[in-house]
Design a protein around this motif. Structure first.
Motif, PDB file in Angstrom:
ATOM      1  N   ARG A  25       0.843  -1.209   0.000  1.00 24.79           N
ATOM      2  CA  ARG A  25       0.000   0.000   0.000  1.00 24.79           C
ATOM      3  C   ARG A  25       0.874   1.253   0.000  1.00 24.79           C
ATOM      4  N   GLU A  26       1.948   1.219   0.789  1.00 29.22           N
ATOM      5  CA  GLU A  26       2.805   2.403   0.915  1.00 29.22           C
ATOM      6  C   GLU A  26       3.661   2.645  -0.322  1.00 29.22           C
ATOM      7  N   ARG A  27       4.221   1.575  -0.884  1.00 24.84           N
ATOM      8  CA  ARG A  27       5.208   1.735  -1.955  1.00 24.84           C
ATOM      9  C   ARG A  27       4.733   1.343  -3.342  1.00 24.84           C
ATOM     10  N   GLY A  28       3.745   0.459  -3.407  1.00 26.82           N
ATOM     11  CA  GLY A  28       3.317  -0.065  -4.698  1.00 26.82           C
ATOM     12  C   GLY A  28       3.916  -1.445  -4.934  1.00 26.82           C
ATOM     13  N   VAL A  29       3.221  -2.259  -5.691  1.00 32.48           N
ATOM     14  CA  VAL A  29       3.595  -3.661  -5.892  1.00 32.48           C
ATOM     15  C   VAL A  29       4.984  -3.802  -6.507  1.00 32.48           C
ATOM     16  N   ASP A  30       5.296  -2.975  -7.476  1.00 24.54           N
ATOM     17  CA  ASP A  30       6.571  -3.110  -8.182  1.00 24.54           C
ATOM     18  C   ASP A  30       7.772  -2.646  -7.365  1.00 24.54           C
ATOM     19  N   GLN A  31       7.532  -1.976  -6.263  1.00 25.79           N
ATOM     20  CA  GLN A  31       8.624  -1.406  -5.475  1.00 25.79           C
ATOM     21  C   GLN A  31       8.945  -2.198  -4.208  1.00 25.79           C
ATOM     22  N   VAL A  32       8.349  -3.382  -4.065  1.00 26.89           N
ATOM     23  CA  VAL A  32       8.544  -4.169  -2.847  1.00 26.89           C
ATOM     24  C   VAL A  32       9.100  -5.541  -3.214  1.00 26.89           C
ATOM     25  N   SER A  33      10.225  -5.892  -2.607  1.00 30.20           N
ATOM     26  CA  SER A  33      10.839  -7.196  -2.839  1.00 30.20           C
ATOM     27  C   SER A  33      10.531  -8.131  -1.671  1.00 30.20           C
ATOM     28  N   LEU A  34      10.825  -9.410  -1.860  1.00 34.78           N
ATOM     29  CA  LEU A  34      10.672 -10.360  -0.754  1.00 34.78           C
ATOM     30  C   LEU A  34      11.588  -9.994   0.414  1.00 34.78           C
ATOM     31  N   ASP A  35      12.768  -9.480   0.099  1.00 31.96           N
ATOM     32  CA  ASP A  35      13.677  -9.044   1.173  1.00 31.96           C
ATOM     33  C   ASP A  35      13.079  -7.894   1.969  1.00 31.96           C
ATOM     34  N   ASP A  36      12.389  -6.972   1.297  1.00 31.21           N
ATOM     35  CA  ASP A  36      11.706  -5.875   1.999  1.00 31.21           C
ATOM     36  C   ASP A  36      10.645  -6.432   2.941  1.00 31.21           C
ATOM     37  N   ILE A  37       9.888  -7.398   2.453  1.00 32.73           N
ATOM     38  CA  ILE A  37       8.820  -7.997   3.258  1.00 32.73           C
ATOM     39  C   ILE A  37       9.412  -8.748   4.447  1.00 32.73           C
ATOM     40  N   ARG A  38      10.493  -9.485   4.205  1.00 31.23           N
ATOM     41  CA  ARG A  38      11.151 -10.204   5.297  1.00 31.23           C
ATOM     42  C   ARG A  38      11.618  -9.233   6.373  1.00 31.23           C
ATOM     43  N   ALA A  39      12.230  -8.138   5.956  1.00 32.36           N
ATOM     44  CA  ALA A  39      12.741  -7.154   6.924  1.00 32.36           C
ATOM     45  C   ALA A  39      11.601  -6.512   7.701  1.00 32.36           C
ATOM     46  N   ALA A  40      10.542  -6.147   7.004  1.00 29.75           N
ATOM     47  CA  ALA A  40       9.421  -5.455   7.657  1.00 29.75           C
ATOM     48  C   ALA A  40       8.646  -6.353   8.604  1.00 29.75           C
ATOM     49  N   THR A  41       8.665  -7.659   8.335  1.00 27.97           N
ATOM     50  CA  THR A  41       7.871  -8.582   9.155  1.00 27.97           C
ATOM     51  C   THR A  41       8.731  -9.435  10.091  1.00 27.97           C
ATOM     52  N   ALA A  42      10.037  -9.139  10.139  1.00 30.39           N
ATOM     53  CA  ALA A  42      10.968  -9.903  10.983  1.00 30.39           C
ATOM     54  C   ALA A  42      10.833 -11.401  10.715  1.00 30.39           C
ATOM     55  N   THR A  43      10.862 -11.746   9.432  1.00 23.25           N
ATOM     56  CA  THR A  43      10.675 -13.132   8.997  1.00 23.25           C
ATOM     57  C   THR A  43      11.950 -13.626   8.327  1.00 23.25           C
ATOM     58  N   SER A  44      12.345 -14.831   8.647  1.00 21.01           N
ATOM     59  CA  SER A  44      13.510 -15.412   7.977  1.00 21.01           C
ATOM     60  C   SER A  44      13.104 -15.917   6.595  1.00 21.01           C
ATOM     61  N   LYS A  45      14.107 -16.129   5.764  1.00 23.41           N
ATOM     62  CA  LYS A  45      13.847 -16.643   4.416  1.00 23.41           C
ATOM     63  C   LYS A  45      13.176 -18.013   4.480  1.00 23.41           C
ATOM     64  N   SER A  46      13.631 -18.855   5.405  1.00 25.41           N
ATOM     65  CA  SER A  46      13.043 -20.192   5.523  1.00 25.41           C
ATOM     66  C   SER A  46      11.577 -20.115   5.978  1.00 25.41           C
ATOM     67  N   GLN A  47      11.260 -19.176   6.890  1.00 26.08           N
ATOM     68  CA  GLN A  47       9.869 -18.994   7.312  1.00 26.08           C
ATOM     69  C   GLN A  47       9.008 -18.548   6.143  1.00 26.08           C
ATOM     70  N   LEU A  48       9.506 -17.575   5.416  1.00 27.78           N
ATOM     71  CA  LEU A  48       8.743 -17.047   4.290  1.00 27.78           C
ATOM     72  C   LEU A  48       8.408 -18.153   3.303  1.00 27.78           C
ATOM     73  N   PHE A  49       9.398 -18.974   2.968  1.00 34.40           N
ATOM     74  CA  PHE A  49       9.155 -20.033   1.988  1.00 34.40           C
ATOM     75  C   PHE A  49       8.436 -21.243   2.587  1.00 34.40           C
TER      76      PHE A  49
END
Length: 195
Positions: A25-49
């Motif tokens: 919502r803040e940045r737009g779909v094209d401006q958000v990576s999985l790494d951004d989501i991981r950082a914002a949600t305090a989620t590890s790569k293994s949790q995300l997948f």
């Protein structure tokens, strides 16, 4: 995911989805990576997948479902209270304020545009949202004693969607206001003899 989630697992998955939705919502779909989501949600790569084994597209589909629910939740309690005099103007004001706040950035539209070519199930998300929205408006019309409530609900929803589309294209909410007011004009009137 095939196995049912534990309560903690469901909470973690929900945290990822709501965090991703906020970023989109803040940045737009094209401006958000999985790494951004991981950082914002305090989620590890293994949790995300673990929760989204197919990666970004599966997560975006979950966010689209979340956003579809939000469209209706942000109209509450006014949407559920439709029927009596005064309820229609209160609901109209909530809907218009929501879309004016959103402006030209609609996460739902952006998600469906990006996902639609490779994910046919996104169409079902949009169809489900529109069907439920129409059903809720129709229920309010029935409570108000309006004849042909289904037809009127379709007209009101079409006015809403047309006005929203024009707002997204122009940034101006005038069309949304005019179309919605025209569609519910008779419902805004106070019955004769009422104070």
């Amino acid at each position: 995911m095939s196995a049912p989630l534990t309560r903690k697992g469901a909470a973690t998955r929900e945290r990822i989805v709501t965090g991703a939705a906020t970023l989109l919502r803040e940045r737009g779909v094209d401006q958000v990576s999985l790494d951004d989501i991981r950082a914002a949600t305090a989620t590890s790569k293994s949790q995300l997948f673990h929760y989204f084994p197919d990666g970004r597209s599966q997560l975006l589909l979950a966010v689209a479902r979340h956003e579809a629910q939000q469209v209706l939740l942000e109209q509450e309690p006014q949407l559920s209270d439709l029927g009596p005099p005064g309820s229609w103007s209160e609901w109209r004001d909530v809907v218009i304020a929501r879309y004016e706040r959103q402006g030209t950035r609609c996460p739902m539209s952006a998600l469906t545009r990006q996902l639609a070519p490779s994910h046919p199930e996104v169409g079902a998300v949009v169809a489900g949202l529109l069907t439920e929205w129409q059903r809720r408006i129709e229920a309010g019309l029935a409570r108000a004693g309006v004849e042909q409530a289904r037809t009127r609900a379709i007209i009101i929803l079409a006015a809403l969607q047309g006005g929203i589309s024009l707002l997204l294209a122009t940034g101006d909410s005038t069309a949304l206001r005019v179309a919605l007011d025209a569609a519910i004009a008779d419902l805004l009137e106070t019955p004769s003899g009422a104070p």
